[in-house]
Design an enzyme around this catalytic site. Structure first.
Site, PDB file in Angstrom:
ATOM      1  N   TYR A 135       0.879  -1.409   0.217  1.00  0.00           N
ATOM      2  CA  TYR A 135       0.049   0.151   0.287  1.00  0.00           C
ATOM      3  C   TYR A 135       0.693   0.972  -0.223  1.00  0.00           C
ATOM      4  O   TYR A 135       0.782   2.205  -0.347  1.00  0.00           O
ATOM      5  CB  TYR A 135      -1.039   0.405   1.124  1.00  0.00           C
ATOM      6  CG  TYR A 135      -2.093  -0.549   1.081  1.00  0.00           C
ATOM      7  CD1 TYR A 135      -2.647  -2.011   0.752  1.00  0.00           C
ATOM      8  CD2 TYR A 135      -2.981  -0.251   1.278  1.00  0.00           C
ATOM      9  CE1 TYR A 135      -3.303  -2.079   0.734  1.00  0.00           C
ATOM     10  CE2 TYR A 135      -4.875  -0.165   1.620  1.00  0.00           C
ATOM     11  CZ  TYR A 135      -4.766  -2.061   1.243  1.00  0.00           C
ATOM     12  OH  TYR A 135      -5.991  -2.011   0.833  1.00  0.00           O
ATOM     13  N   LYS A 186       2.760 -15.710   2.454  1.00  0.00           N
ATOM     14  CA  LYS A 186       2.936 -16.309   0.771  1.00  0.00           C
ATOM     15  C   LYS A 186       4.635 -16.452   0.989  1.00  0.00           C
ATOM     16  O   LYS A 186       5.369 -15.633   0.967  1.00  0.00           O
ATOM     17  CB  LYS A 186       2.512 -15.201   0.136  1.00  0.00           C
ATOM     18  CG  LYS A 186       2.278 -15.224  -1.104  1.00  0.00           C
ATOM     19  CD  LYS A 186       1.688 -17.350  -1.334  1.00  0.00           C
ATOM     20  CE  LYS A 186       1.011 -18.138  -2.651  1.00  0.00           C
ATOM     21  NZ  LYS A 186       0.264 -18.731  -3.163  1.00  0.00           N
ATOM     22  N   ASP A 218      -2.986 -18.109   0.341  1.00  0.00           N
ATOM     23  CA  ASP A 218      -4.359 -19.192  -0.282  1.00  0.00           C
ATOM     24  C   ASP A 218      -4.979 -19.530   0.027  1.00  0.00           C
ATOM     25  O   ASP A 218      -6.118 -19.248  -0.028  1.00  0.00           O
ATOM     26  CB  ASP A 218      -3.701 -19.351  -1.923  1.00  0.00           C
ATOM     27  CG  ASP A 218      -2.526 -19.744  -1.376  1.00  0.00           C
ATOM     28  OD1 ASP A 218      -1.908 -20.655   0.024  1.00  0.00           O
ATOM     29  OD2 ASP A 218      -1.873 -21.262  -1.796  1.00  0.00           O
ATOM     30  N   ASP A 242      -6.741  -6.638   3.915  1.00  0.00           N
ATOM     31  CA  ASP A 242      -8.196  -6.045   3.037  1.00  0.00           C
ATOM     32  C   ASP A 242      -8.928  -6.662   2.414  1.00  0.00           C
ATOM     33  O   ASP A 242     -10.153  -7.565   2.766  1.00  0.00           O
ATOM     34  CB  ASP A 242      -6.957  -5.283   2.022  1.00  0.00           C
ATOM     35  CG  ASP A 242      -8.552  -4.399   1.367  1.00  0.00           C
ATOM     36  OD1 ASP A 242      -9.376  -4.221   2.425  1.00  0.00           O
ATOM     37  OD2 ASP A 242      -8.183  -4.799   0.450  1.00  0.00           O
ATOM     38  N   ASP A 246     -12.397  -8.900   4.348  1.00  0.00           N
ATOM     39  CA  ASP A 246     -14.224  -8.368   3.376  1.00  0.00           C
ATOM     40  C   ASP A 246     -14.661 -10.204   3.684  1.00  0.00           C
ATOM     41  O   ASP A 246     -15.585 -10.517   3.606  1.00  0.00           O
ATOM     42  CB  ASP A 246     -13.590  -8.040   2.274  1.00  0.00           C
ATOM     43  CG  ASP A 246     -14.290  -6.649   1.748  1.00  0.00           C
ATOM     44  OD1 ASP A 246     -13.724  -5.583   2.873  1.00  0.00           O
ATOM     45  OD2 ASP A 246     -14.183  -5.972   0.712  1.00  0.00           O
TER      46      ASP A 246
HETATM   47  C1  IPM Z   1     -10.456  -0.793   3.513  1.00  0.00           C
HETATM   48  C2  IPM Z   1     -10.657  -0.050   2.563  1.00  0.00           C
HETATM   49  C3  IPM Z   1      -9.631   0.820   2.441  1.00  0.00           C
HETATM   50  C4  IPM Z   1      -8.476   0.056   2.217  1.00  0.00           C
HETATM   51  C5  IPM Z   1      -9.938   1.542   0.226  1.00  0.00           C
HETATM   52  C6  IPM Z   1     -11.146   2.400   0.760  1.00  0.00           C
HETATM   53  C7  IPM Z   1      -8.515   2.614   0.138  1.00  0.00           C
HETATM   54  O1  IPM Z   1     -10.913  -1.196   1.735  1.00  0.00           O
HETATM   55  O2  IPM Z   1     -10.716   0.020   4.893  1.00  0.00           O
HETATM   56  O3  IPM Z   1     -10.584  -1.943   4.312  1.00  0.00           O
HETATM   57  O4  IPM Z   1      -8.019  -1.194   1.096  1.00  0.00           O
HETATM   58  O5  IPM Z   1      -7.646  -0.239   2.987  1.00  0.00           O
HETATM   59 MG    MG Z   2     -10.616  -2.896   2.071  1.00  0.00          MG
END
Ligand code: IPM
Ligand code: MG
Length: 351
Positions: A135, A186, A218, A242, A246
């Site tokens: 990042y 990884k 993975d 990240d 999700d």
């Molecule tokens: C998160 C989001 C952010 C990230 C974006 C909005 C930059 O996806 O907080 O998970 O990638 O960290």
């Molecule tokens: Mg995110």
């Protein structure tokens, strides 16, 4: 207690309004100041993270953040895009420790895409490193190669000290839970991960009471849907965290349920739902405010010294769910479909 409130874009203002509604019901001495951020910051001051917004965030005891991002700004130079606001805040405030708990509320077991016996009672914590990795690694950019073709590049890098401090946060968190830590990398391919693994393993010597396991990312992505209850605390880098967070959110029924805390070394923090700005449903009163309300609870616990108020909010969320209140993302037959505001009011009324 000074709280900087940065609602941001899309559904940000709607969900933050409900979190504030709940906070105000607590009758604690909050001082709340709002500032524009993301696309809203760009509109107000030509910058996704205006200087005044950053100054407010720095001066506050805690930051409550909504969401940033809007396709209207996708064509802008990267430095002007809404996402730079949250990345800039994390970096400027050294918020390296991102806690993303994923818990399945008993009432929402049916809302998960996975079978109830796989997710029922799930309670995991993802500890994501938040200020390093690909990042922020330099160099990055898009350049011309010798053949005249364009090439995009980013740099994945981690220093020992960065890995060590996030590993410690994770070991300490595991100590307060089931004493199991899974470090995700990884290392079979990446040098960065090789170092990550070595540093985490070395740090483990100071935590003989914690069972440490290493797992490739993975495999972890696969194990999260195969048998998520094998995990207690997961620690990983910025990019993998990240993606995995999700994924983990969907085990809980909806990404609209997951709160987060982003902390610096002294526990000061920024609190935000892990989901984005959802421009497709913005302004329609459809968004689930629970991730933001639960983020406000984390703020009370981690930065404001009011763990009992945090528990009150969490219990009130549980009661609202038990009483059948559901936004569209967690709706199942036989429950009561409500909008953003009605959900916020249902929680506030149950405090
Ligand atoms: C998160 C989001 C952010 C990230 C974006 C909005 C930059 O996806 O907080 O998970 O990638 O960290
Ligand atoms: Mg995110």
């Amino acid at each position: 207690m000074k709280i900087a409130v940065l609602p941001g874009d899309g559904i940000g203002p709607e969900i933050v309004a409900q979190a504030l509604h709940v906070l105000q019901r607590l009758e604690l001495p909050f001082e709340i100041e709002r500032a524009p951020v993301g696309g809203a910051g760009y509109e107000a001051a030509g910058d996704p993270l205006p200087a005044a917004t950053l100054a407010l965030a720095k001066a506050a005891d805690a930051i409550l953040f909504g969401a940033v991002g809007d396709p209207r700004y996708d064509a802008l130079a990267r430095s002007k895009r809404p996402e730079q606001a949250i990345l800039g805040l994390r970096k400027a405030l050294a918020l390296f420790a991102n806690l993303r708990p994923a818990q399945v509320h008993a009432e929402l077991t049916q809302a998960s895409a996975l079978r109830p016996e796989i997710v029922g009672g799930l309670d995991i914590l993802i500890v994501r490193e938040l200020t390093g990795d690909i990042y922020f690694g330099e160099p990055k950019g898009i350049r011309r190669t010798d053949t005249g073709e364009r090439e995009g590049f980013d740099t994945m890098r981690y220093r020992e000290s960065e890995v060590r401090r996030i590993a410690r946060v994770a070991f300490e968190a595991a100590r307060k839970r089931k004493r199991k830590l899974c470090s995700v990398d990884k290392a079979n391919v990446l040098e960065t991960s090789q170092l990550w693994r070595e540093v985490v393993a070395a740090e483990a010597k100071a935590y003989p009471d914690i069972a440490l396991q290493h797992m490739y990312v993975d495999n972890c992505a696969m194990q999260l849907v195969r048998e998520p209850k094998q995990f207690d605390v997961i620690v990983t880098g910025n990019l993998f965290g990240d993606i995995l967070s999700d994924e983990a959110s969907m085990l809980t029924g909806s990404i609209g349920m997951l709160p987060s805390a982003s902390l610096d070394a002294s526990g000061r923090g920024l609190y935000e739902p892990i989901h984005g700005s959802a421009p497709d449903i913005a302004g329609r009163g459809l968004a689930n405010p629970l991730a933001t309300i639960l983020s406000a609870a984390m703020m009370l616990r981690h930065s404001l010294g009011h763990p009992e108020a945090a528990e009150r909010i969490e219990r009130a969320v549980g009661r609202a769910l038990r009483d059948g209140y559901r936004t569209a993302d967690i709706y199942t037959a036989g429950t009561r479909k409500v909008g953003t505001q009605e959900m916020g009011e249902a929680v506030a009324a149950r405090l």
